[in-house]
Scaffold this motif. Structure first.
Motif, PDB file in Angstrom:
ATOM      1  N   GLY A 228      47.305  39.431  39.231  1.00 29.23           N
ATOM      2  CA  GLY A 228      46.209  39.453  38.274  1.00 29.23           C
ATOM      3  C   GLY A 228      45.239  38.299  38.379  1.00 29.23           C
ATOM      4  O   GLY A 228      44.308  38.200  37.578  1.00 29.23           O
ATOM      5  N   VAL A 229      45.412  37.410  39.365  1.00 28.90           N
ATOM      6  CA  VAL A 229      44.509  36.262  39.500  1.00 28.90           C
ATOM      7  C   VAL A 229      43.086  36.726  39.790  1.00 28.90           C
ATOM      8  O   VAL A 229      42.124  36.174  39.262  1.00 28.90           O
ATOM      9  CB  VAL A 229      45.004  35.302  40.604  1.00 28.90           C
ATOM     10  CG1 VAL A 229      43.973  34.209  40.871  1.00 28.90           C
ATOM     11  CG2 VAL A 229      46.324  34.670  40.191  1.00 28.90           C
ATOM     12  N   CYS A 230      42.955  37.744  40.621  1.00 30.16           N
ATOM     13  CA  CYS A 230      41.614  38.252  40.951  1.00 30.16           C
ATOM     14  C   CYS A 230      40.929  38.800  39.707  1.00 30.16           C
ATOM     15  O   CYS A 230      39.739  38.553  39.470  1.00 30.16           O
ATOM     16  CB  CYS A 230      41.705  39.320  42.038  1.00 30.16           C
ATOM     17  SG  CYS A 230      42.798  40.713  41.645  1.00 30.16           S
ATOM     18  N   GLU A 231      41.676  39.537  38.896  1.00 25.46           N
ATOM     19  CA  GLU A 231      41.123  40.099  37.668  1.00 25.46           C
ATOM     20  C   GLU A 231      40.694  39.003  36.700  1.00 25.46           C
ATOM     21  O   GLU A 231      39.617  39.080  36.090  1.00 25.46           O
ATOM     22  CB  GLU A 231      42.161  40.998  37.002  1.00 25.46           C
ATOM     23  CG  GLU A 231      41.709  41.586  35.672  1.00 25.46           C
ATOM     24  CD  GLU A 231      42.760  42.476  35.040  1.00 25.46           C
ATOM     25  OE1 GLU A 231      42.822  42.531  33.792  1.00 25.46           O
ATOM     26  OE2 GLU A 231      43.526  43.130  35.788  1.00 25.46           O
ATOM     27  N   LYS A 232      41.501  37.967  36.579  1.00 25.76           N
ATOM     28  CA  LYS A 232      41.211  36.886  35.641  1.00 25.76           C
ATOM     29  C   LYS A 232      40.029  36.032  36.081  1.00 25.76           C
ATOM     30  O   LYS A 232      39.481  35.268  35.288  1.00 25.76           O
ATOM     31  CB  LYS A 232      42.444  36.004  35.469  1.00 25.76           C
ATOM     32  CG  LYS A 232      43.604  36.714  34.796  1.00 25.76           C
ATOM     33  CD  LYS A 232      44.846  35.845  34.786  1.00 25.76           C
ATOM     34  CE  LYS A 232      46.031  36.594  34.184  1.00 25.76           C
ATOM     35  NZ  LYS A 232      47.279  35.794  34.228  1.00 25.76           N
ATOM     36  N   ASN A 233      39.638  36.131  37.347  1.00 25.59           N
ATOM     37  CA  ASN A 233      38.518  35.354  37.858  1.00 25.59           C
ATOM     38  C   ASN A 233      37.320  36.217  38.221  1.00 25.59           C
ATOM     39  O   ASN A 233      36.365  35.725  38.817  1.00 25.59           O
ATOM     40  CB  ASN A 233      38.957  34.544  39.080  1.00 25.59           C
ATOM     41  CG  ASN A 233      39.842  33.375  38.707  1.00 25.59           C
ATOM     42  OD1 ASN A 233      39.366  32.303  38.360  1.00 25.59           O
ATOM     43  ND2 ASN A 233      41.153  33.577  38.760  1.00 25.59           N
ATOM     44  N   CYS A 234      37.384  37.494  37.861  1.00 16.52           N
ATOM     45  CA  CYS A 234      36.259  38.397  38.148  1.00 16.52           C
ATOM     46  C   CYS A 234      35.265  38.347  37.003  1.00 16.52           C
ATOM     47  O   CYS A 234      35.518  38.887  35.919  1.00 16.52           O
ATOM     48  CB  CYS A 234      36.756  39.829  38.354  1.00 16.52           C
ATOM     49  SG  CYS A 234      35.420  41.015  38.631  1.00 16.52           S
ATOM     50  N   LYS A 235      34.122  37.710  37.219  1.00 17.37           N
ATOM     51  CA  LYS A 235      33.140  37.545  36.152  1.00 17.37           C
ATOM     52  C   LYS A 235      32.441  38.850  35.808  1.00 17.37           C
ATOM     53  O   LYS A 235      31.759  38.940  34.784  1.00 17.37           O
ATOM     54  CB  LYS A 235      32.118  36.495  36.556  1.00 17.37           C
ATOM     55  CG  LYS A 235      31.351  36.825  37.831  1.00 17.37           C
ATOM     56  CD  LYS A 235      30.610  35.612  38.327  1.00 17.37           C
ATOM     57  CE  LYS A 235      29.968  35.871  39.682  1.00 17.37           C
ATOM     58  NZ  LYS A 235      29.412  34.644  40.268  1.00 17.37           N
ATOM     59  N   ALA A 236      32.612  39.873  36.661  1.00 16.73           N
ATOM     60  CA  ALA A 236      32.056  41.187  36.358  1.00 16.73           C
ATOM     61  C   ALA A 236      33.060  42.069  35.617  1.00 16.73           C
ATOM     62  O   ALA A 236      32.732  43.186  35.226  1.00 16.73           O
ATOM     63  CB  ALA A 236      31.602  41.887  37.643  1.00 16.73           C
ATOM     64  N   SER A 237      34.291  41.568  35.436  1.00 18.84           N
ATOM     65  CA  SER A 237      35.364  42.308  34.748  1.00 18.84           C
ATOM     66  C   SER A 237      35.568  43.691  35.345  1.00 18.84           C
ATOM     67  O   SER A 237      35.839  44.659  34.643  1.00 18.84           O
ATOM     68  CB  SER A 237      35.057  42.427  33.245  1.00 18.84           C
ATOM     69  OG  SER A 237      34.983  41.160  32.645  1.00 18.84           O
ATOM     70  N   CYS A 238      35.434  43.782  36.675  1.00 19.67           N
ATOM     71  CA  CYS A 238      35.481  45.094  37.329  1.00 19.67           C
ATOM     72  C   CYS A 238      36.744  45.303  38.153  1.00 19.67           C
ATOM     73  O   CYS A 238      36.908  46.358  38.772  1.00 19.67           O
ATOM     74  CB  CYS A 238      34.248  45.292  38.207  1.00 19.67           C
ATOM     75  SG  CYS A 238      34.174  44.193  39.644  1.00 19.67           S
ATOM     76  N   ILE A 239      37.667  44.318  38.178  1.00 11.74           N
ATOM     77  CA  ILE A 239      38.900  44.456  38.947  1.00 11.74           C
ATOM     78  C   ILE A 239      40.047  44.780  38.005  1.00 11.74           C
ATOM     79  O   ILE A 239      40.327  44.044  37.071  1.00 11.74           O
ATOM     80  CB  ILE A 239      39.226  43.174  39.730  1.00 11.74           C
ATOM     81  CG1 ILE A 239      38.101  42.842  40.711  1.00 11.74           C
ATOM     82  CG2 ILE A 239      40.542  43.330  40.478  1.00 11.74           C
ATOM     83  CD1 ILE A 239      38.353  41.586  41.519  1.00 11.74           C
ATOM     84  N   ASN A 240      40.683  45.905  38.271  1.00 12.30           N
ATOM     85  CA  ASN A 240      41.857  46.307  37.502  1.00 12.30           C
ATOM     86  C   ASN A 240      43.084  45.987  38.340  1.00 12.30           C
ATOM     87  O   ASN A 240      43.440  46.729  39.261  1.00 12.30           O
ATOM     88  CB  ASN A 240      41.799  47.800  37.176  1.00 12.30           C
ATOM     89  CG  ASN A 240      42.872  48.212  36.187  1.00 12.30           C
ATOM     90  OD1 ASN A 240      43.895  47.538  36.047  1.00 12.30           O
ATOM     91  ND2 ASN A 240      42.654  49.327  35.505  1.00 12.30           N
ATOM     92  N   ALA A 241      43.723  44.846  38.054  1.00 12.01           N
ATOM     93  CA  ALA A 241      44.887  44.428  38.834  1.00 12.01           C
ATOM     94  C   ALA A 241      46.051  45.391  38.656  1.00 12.01           C
ATOM     95  O   ALA A 241      46.909  45.516  39.525  1.00 12.01           O
ATOM     96  CB  ALA A 241      45.306  43.014  38.421  1.00 12.01           C
ATOM     97  N   LYS A 242      46.083  46.065  37.521  1.00 14.81           N
ATOM     98  CA  LYS A 242      47.161  47.005  37.254  1.00 14.81           C
ATOM     99  C   LYS A 242      47.131  48.172  38.229  1.00 14.81           C
ATOM    100  O   LYS A 242      48.148  48.575  38.775  1.00 14.81           O
ATOM    101  CB  LYS A 242      47.043  47.509  35.816  1.00 14.81           C
ATOM    102  CG  LYS A 242      48.060  48.567  35.440  1.00 14.81           C
ATOM    103  CD  LYS A 242      47.809  49.040  34.007  1.00 14.81           C
ATOM    104  CE  LYS A 242      48.726  50.206  33.668  1.00 14.81           C
ATOM    105  NZ  LYS A 242      48.479  50.720  32.311  1.00 14.81           N
TER     106      LYS A 242
END
Length: 488
Positions: A228-242
């Motif tokens: 989930g690190v990528c999701e937590k650092n995505c300023k576009a909130s477009c990565i769903n780590a799940k």
């Protein structure tokens, strides 16, 4: 490297565009005037088809690079977002696209422009909004500083600077610029690119094209551990780590996710290249893929992820098993010690980078953290919770100590295993067990196909097997906690 190049270009272009608005000599326009012409909406209004073709081609090739490199308002948002990141790290999370809102705003913007209400429409046009901010709020300060230097220089008989007369800014313009700056700063500081992906009409339009871009950030599901690190650092909130998916209509190609991923699981590449590279490196997986897309999708899915199985149906979310004994973190010593010392402050929950600690809903331990493995597993090298606990509910431990503390044991349920239900080979739990506590043994009952056997003497209860088991809705192997932790 991509991120550094992007940031370097963005800074150069942003500074150049800003200087274009601040220039008091009039000389920079001959060198930098083209920067205004390559902005999307001005080029569209000017019917500059050459620029439009280049920008569309750029988007279809690289994604929304325009929003991260060329658009000055987008770069300004990145600045405020960067400041917000200094205050609170890992603050973003995936949010669903506000598609209806985005397209309604775009439609209204286009209709206003077509029917001659362009002045109203330009309040949300990014380049114009940035220009108003610089011109109304920054230029007076810049000119005032210039005139002060000119006055000081004149006193020592130097004419390196000269005073510039400017008209006072109209109050409505200043108010609009202040409101625009305030809204953008607030949204960017808290939520990154909210303005770009909700209000900005250019962002919506380019986002539609970006879905079909040739190069894009792609998550390699084989390497991804769903941390989930990528999701937590995505300023576009477009990565769903799940689900290990990226909404490319909102991705602004900032490359933050690539820079933050320590497993190299995200590449800026054409999606088909990831599949080819996986096939070349992982011979076993190549052979496995030959058996069918359905099986591949099932075995590579992460815990709790919803994905499409072969394009036909949706794979179920995992359900939490009924544990007789809740699992407490390594360092808790025992359930009794934890219950008497834990104040449910949730500090360990916040610090957990593996997303396995969560407040309990059990009546007897309400809000006190316990482990659950739908979103990850308790990695042996992580001792964050023991480092932050202020009450002694979790004693400080080292990574070496944690690897030898048994917080639970894995239990195999043959009825749930895909080897039994689907008649296929698996072994995912054995491959992923970090302590080698699981081995695959032939089962005569299942025609010689191998099933897992758990060595409870080696099992530490980390939950990797439960988390990565492809069986749905319940894992075929799950962890039962110990009342008192055992040191191996």
């Amino acid at each position: 490297m991509f991120r550094k190049i992007r940031i370097g270009l963005a800074l150069v272009i942003s500074i150049a565009i800003t200087l274009l608005f601040l220039d008091v000599t009039g000389t920079l326009h001959s060198y930098l005037g083209w920067l205004a012409k390559i902005q999307f909406w001005p080029a569209l209004l000017a019917l500059n088809f050459g620029v439009l073709f280049v920008l569309v081609a750029l988007t279809l090739l690289l994604g929304r690079a325009y929003c991260s490199v060329i658009c000055p308002l987008g770069i300004m948002q990145d600045l405020f977002s960067w400041i917000g990141g200094k205050v609170k790290k890992n603050r973003f999370s995936f949010s669903s696209e506000k598609r209806i809102l985005r397209y309604v705003v775009l439609a209204i913007f286009v209709l206003l422009t077509l029917f001659g209400f362009n002045v109203i429409a330009l309040y949300i046009e990014p380049y114009s909004a940035y220009g108003r901010i610089v011109n109304s709020l920054i230029q007076p300060i810049y000119v005032g500083a210039n005139n002060l230097l000119a006055s000081l220089a004149e006193r020592v008989d130097s004419y390196a600077f000269y005073e510039v007369e400017t008209l006072a800014k109209a109050i409505p313009t200043v108010i609009v610029a202040l409101i625009t700056l305030g809204v953008i700063a607030f949204l960017s500081f808290r939520n990154g690119r909210t303005w770009c992906n909700t209000i900005c009409p250019v962002g919506t339009l380019l986002g539609f094209l970006a879905k079909f871009s040739w190069f894009k950030p792609v998550i390699n599901s084989e390497k991804c551990i769903a941390c989930g690190v990528c999701e937590k650092n995505c300023k576009a909130s477009c990565i769903n780590a799940k689900t290990k998916e990226i909404d490319y209509s909102r991705c602004v190609t900032c490359m933050n996710c690539i820079d933050k991923c320590k497993k190299g699981a995200i590449q800026y590449i054409h999606p088909t290249k990831v599949e080819k590279s996986e096939e070349a490196v992982d011979d076993a997986r190549r052979k496995f893929l030959a058996t069918g897309a359905v099986m591949a999708a099932t075995l590579t899915v992460n815990a709790q992820a919803k994905k499409v199985d072969g394009g036909l149906t949706v794979i179920q979310d995992k359900k939490i098993p009924e544990r007789k004994t809740p699992i407490k973190p390594a360092g808790a010593l025992s359930a009794k010690n934890f219950a008497t010392h834990c104040t449910a402050c949730q500090l360990c929950v916040s610090a957990c980078t593996n997303n396995v600690l969560r407040p309990s809903t059990r009546l007897e331990s309400m809000l006190q953290p316990e482990l659950s493995f739908e979103s990850g597993y308790c990695r042996p090298e992580c001792v964050k919770c023991s480092e932050v606990c202020p009450t002694g509910a979790i004693h400080p431990i080292t990574t070496v100590e944690k690897s030898s503390i048994k917080i639970g044991k894995a239990i195999f349920i043959k009825e749930n295993c895909v080897v039994n239900t689907d008649g296929v080979e698996c072994g995912n739990c054995a491959r992923r067990c970090p302590v080698g506590a699981i081995t695959m043994v032939p089962s005569e009952e299942l025609g010689g196909r191998k099933i897992p056997a758990v060595n409870t003497e080696r099992c530490i209860g980390c939950g990797a097997c439960e988390n990565l088991c492809p069986a749905r809705p319940f894992s075929a192997i799950y962890v039962e906690g110990y009342d008192t932790h055992i040191e191996a």
